[in-house]
Design an enzyme around this catalytic site. Sequence first.
Site, PDB file in Angstrom:
ATOM      1  N   PRO A  34      58.021 -21.746  30.596  1.00  0.00           N
ATOM      2  CA  PRO A  34      57.800 -22.322  31.922  1.00  0.00           C
ATOM      3  C   PRO A  34      58.507 -21.617  33.071  1.00  0.00           C
ATOM      4  O   PRO A  34      58.258 -21.931  34.230  1.00  0.00           O
ATOM      5  CB  PRO A  34      58.335 -23.741  31.766  1.00  0.00           C
ATOM      6  CG  PRO A  34      59.429 -23.596  30.756  1.00  0.00           C
ATOM      7  CD  PRO A  34      58.961 -22.536  29.794  1.00  0.00           C
ATOM      8  N   ASP A  57      51.145 -12.310  34.052  1.00  0.00           N
ATOM      9  CA  ASP A  57      50.616 -13.091  35.165  1.00  0.00           C
ATOM     10  C   ASP A  57      51.730 -13.550  36.090  1.00  0.00           C
ATOM     11  O   ASP A  57      52.903 -13.248  35.892  1.00  0.00           O
ATOM     12  CB  ASP A  57      49.773 -14.284  34.665  1.00  0.00           C
ATOM     13  CG  ASP A  57      50.599 -15.310  33.885  1.00  0.00           C
ATOM     14  OD1 ASP A  57      51.803 -15.436  34.165  1.00  0.00           O
ATOM     15  OD2 ASP A  57      50.026 -15.978  33.016  1.00  0.00           O
ATOM     16  N   LYS A  79      47.492 -14.714  38.484  1.00  0.00           N
ATOM     17  CA  LYS A  79      46.605 -15.689  39.120  1.00  0.00           C
ATOM     18  C   LYS A  79      47.450 -16.847  39.621  1.00  0.00           C
ATOM     19  O   LYS A  79      48.310 -17.353  38.911  1.00  0.00           O
ATOM     20  CB  LYS A  79      45.568 -16.219  38.121  1.00  0.00           C
ATOM     21  CG  LYS A  79      44.645 -15.149  37.550  1.00  0.00           C
ATOM     22  CD  LYS A  79      43.691 -15.724  36.539  1.00  0.00           C
ATOM     23  CE  LYS A  79      44.402 -16.163  35.291  1.00  0.00           C
ATOM     24  NZ  LYS A  79      43.493 -16.719  34.275  1.00  0.00           N
ATOM     25  N   GLY A 110      52.192 -17.543  31.304  1.00  0.00           N
ATOM     26  CA  GLY A 110      53.120 -18.618  31.627  1.00  0.00           C
ATOM     27  C   GLY A 110      52.878 -19.835  30.753  1.00  0.00           C
ATOM     28  O   GLY A 110      51.735 -20.197  30.467  1.00  0.00           O
ATOM     29  N   GLY A 111      53.978 -20.475  30.306  1.00  0.00           N
ATOM     30  CA  GLY A 111      53.843 -21.660  29.470  1.00  0.00           C
ATOM     31  C   GLY A 111      53.364 -21.307  28.079  1.00  0.00           C
ATOM     32  O   GLY A 111      53.872 -20.400  27.435  1.00  0.00           O
ATOM     33  N   ASP A 112      52.340 -22.014  27.609  1.00  0.00           N
ATOM     34  CA  ASP A 112      51.739 -21.774  26.302  1.00  0.00           C
ATOM     35  C   ASP A 112      50.327 -21.230  26.490  1.00  0.00           C
ATOM     36  O   ASP A 112      49.586 -21.723  27.344  1.00  0.00           O
ATOM     37  CB  ASP A 112      51.697 -23.078  25.503  1.00  0.00           C
ATOM     38  CG  ASP A 112      51.084 -22.887  24.137  1.00  0.00           C
ATOM     39  OD1 ASP A 112      51.830 -22.593  23.191  1.00  0.00           O
ATOM     40  OD2 ASP A 112      49.839 -23.007  24.011  1.00  0.00           O
ATOM     41  N   MET A 194      48.677 -27.940  37.183  1.00  0.00           N
ATOM     42  CA  MET A 194      47.767 -27.222  38.098  1.00  0.00           C
ATOM     43  C   MET A 194      46.918 -28.170  38.951  1.00  0.00           C
ATOM     44  O   MET A 194      45.712 -27.987  39.084  1.00  0.00           O
ATOM     45  CB  MET A 194      46.854 -26.287  37.295  1.00  0.00           C
ATOM     46  CG  MET A 194      47.614 -25.234  36.514  1.00  0.00           C
ATOM     47  SD  MET A 194      46.549 -24.078  35.629  1.00  0.00           S
ATOM     48  CE  MET A 194      45.769 -25.163  34.435  1.00  0.00           C
ATOM     49  N   ALA A 223      59.559 -25.572  37.993  1.00  0.00           N
ATOM     50  CA  ALA A 223      60.376 -26.246  36.981  1.00  0.00           C
ATOM     51  C   ALA A 223      61.090 -25.256  36.067  1.00  0.00           C
ATOM     52  O   ALA A 223      60.554 -24.204  35.729  1.00  0.00           O
ATOM     53  CB  ALA A 223      59.495 -27.171  36.149  1.00  0.00           C
TER      54      ALA A 223
END
Length: 527
Positions: A34, A57, A79, A110-112, A194, A223
Site C-alpha cells: 500500500p 505504476d 495510472k 500497488g497493493g495486491d 478508488m 495510507a
Amino acid sequence: MNPDMAGFIVAKKRVMELNGSMQQGIVYLLGAGPGDPGLMTVRGRELVETAEVLVYDALSSAELLNWAPAACERIFVGKRASRHALPQEEINALLVKLGSAGKKVVRLKGGDPYVFGRGGEEADALHEAGVPFEVIPGITSAIAGPAYAGIPVTHRRHCTQFTVFTGHEDVNKKESSLDLKGIAGAQGTKVMLMGMRKLAEVCEALVGFGQDASTPAAAIQWATTGLQRTVTGTVKTLPAKVLKAGLEAPAVVVIGDVVKEREQLDWFERLPLFGKRIVVTRTRSQAGELSSRLRRLGADVLEMPTIRIAPPTNRREFAEGVVHAHTYDWLVFSSPNGVERFFQAFFAVYKDIRSIGGARIAAIGPGTEAKLREYGLAVDVMPKKYVAEGLVKAFKDARKEIGGIEHSTFLWVRGEEARRVIYDGLTSLGAIVDECIAYKTEAETEDAAGAQAAFRERGADIVTFTSSSTAENFFRLNLPWPDGCKAASIGPVTTDTLKELGHAPAITAKTHDINGLVEAILKAGRR
C-alpha cells in the site's frame, strides 16, 4: 558410433536445452503493497533486487526502484484517476513483448495485483501469449489503510465480516456491476477503494438503499506513508468533510462502527516523527538503515542519494595492500565502505579469514565495528568520539595497554577523500603507516525514483547529511532550499562542511553515528 560418444552427445544436447530454458523470459506480477516499503514481502524484495526490467505504476513506493540493480531497465506505466501513462491494453502488450524477449520482468503493482489491480487481465494476456508468469500477492490497502489509521476492519464488539468494493469501474461497461443496494444491506464493515471522485454519489446511493446515514465513516489518503491523512465523519457528513480537507486519491474509505475504534487505536499518526518529511542523502546501498529507522518513527522519508561508492583510481595499489595485509601489526578501518571493499578484494585472493594474519584491528564508529563483525573480526581499539581525531587520541591513551605503537606497522584502509588526520597522528606517535585506498565517492547522477522532482514539488522539513561528500554533492544539485527546512549533521566534520556551504545545521548528532543522528532528529522534533 561409440556408445559413450552417443551418450555424450545426448547429454550435451540436454544441457543446451536446459540452458535455453533458463534464458526463457518470465513476468512476475508483484504486489508492491500500500505504500510503506516495509510492507513489501521478502519474496517481492528478492525479485526487485534481481530484476532485468521493472514495470511500475504510480502507486508503488518510489523507494522500491532503488532496490533494483543499476543495470535494470525501469519503465513507468503509472495510472492515477484519469491520467494514464499507458492504456491497460498497451501495458499488457508491453509485458508480453518483454517476457517473449527472454527478460526477467517484475511488474510492480500497488497493493495486491488481484484486488482491483487489473492483474487478472495482465495474467490473461501473458497466458494467451504463452509467456510464463507468477503472481506474488501484496498487502492490499483495503486492510492496511484502515489498520494504519487505527481502524480494524473486523472487531468482535462491532462486526464479524467486511465487504470490499471499488468506486471505479470500466467506463466502457454498459451497465454497472456494482451492487450498491446489496452493499448497503450487507452487515459489517464496508471498504471502498478508488472511489474518491464518486464519494458523494456512492454515499448518497447507500443511504438511499437503506444504509444508516449516521454510520461512522472515514477516508484515509496515502495510507501507510508519512503523508497519510485521515478524515472521519458519518456516511452523511464524510463527503463534505473530505472536500473541505482537500483529500484526493489515492484514498481508502471505511464505513462501519469499527471507525469508532480510531480514537483508541490510532497508533501510526501518533508516532513522534509523523508529519515530518525527511530527506536521506546516503548512497543507495546505505540509505536503508537510516530510512527504515526514520520511517518506523512515522516520518515521510525521501531517499535522494547524492553520492555513490566507486572503485579507487589506482586499483593495483589497492590490490597490493590487500594481498600484503597479513604482514602488518595493525589494520585501521575508518568506514563501513572501507571494510566492505577491503574484504571483497581479500576473499578474491584468499579463501580463509585466518589469512588475515595476526594483525590487531582499530575502527571508527559502531557501523564500522558491526561491518567487521560480519567477517568474524573483533575490534581492539575504538575511539569514544567517532572521528579521526578520536582514533588518534585512543591510541595515545591506550599505549600502555597495547604495548605502545612506536615502530609498529599500520595499514590504513580508507577512501580517496579521507582527511590525513589518522596518517599524521599515528606517524607522530612513531608508527609506520601505509595507506590502502579502497574506494572513492562520486556524485550520484541517476535519479530513477524521481526524488529530486519530489523535493522541488513538496520540499522537506529536514535534510540529513552523513558525510561531507553527501553535503557537497547535494548542494551541487542547486535544488531550492525550502523555507523552514533544517539541515541535520552526523558529526563535526560534516558540520564544518555545511557551514562552509552556507547551511549551518540546526541539528547535530552528539554521538557521530546513525543512532546519534536519529536521536538528535527526535529531540529536535520534540522541541
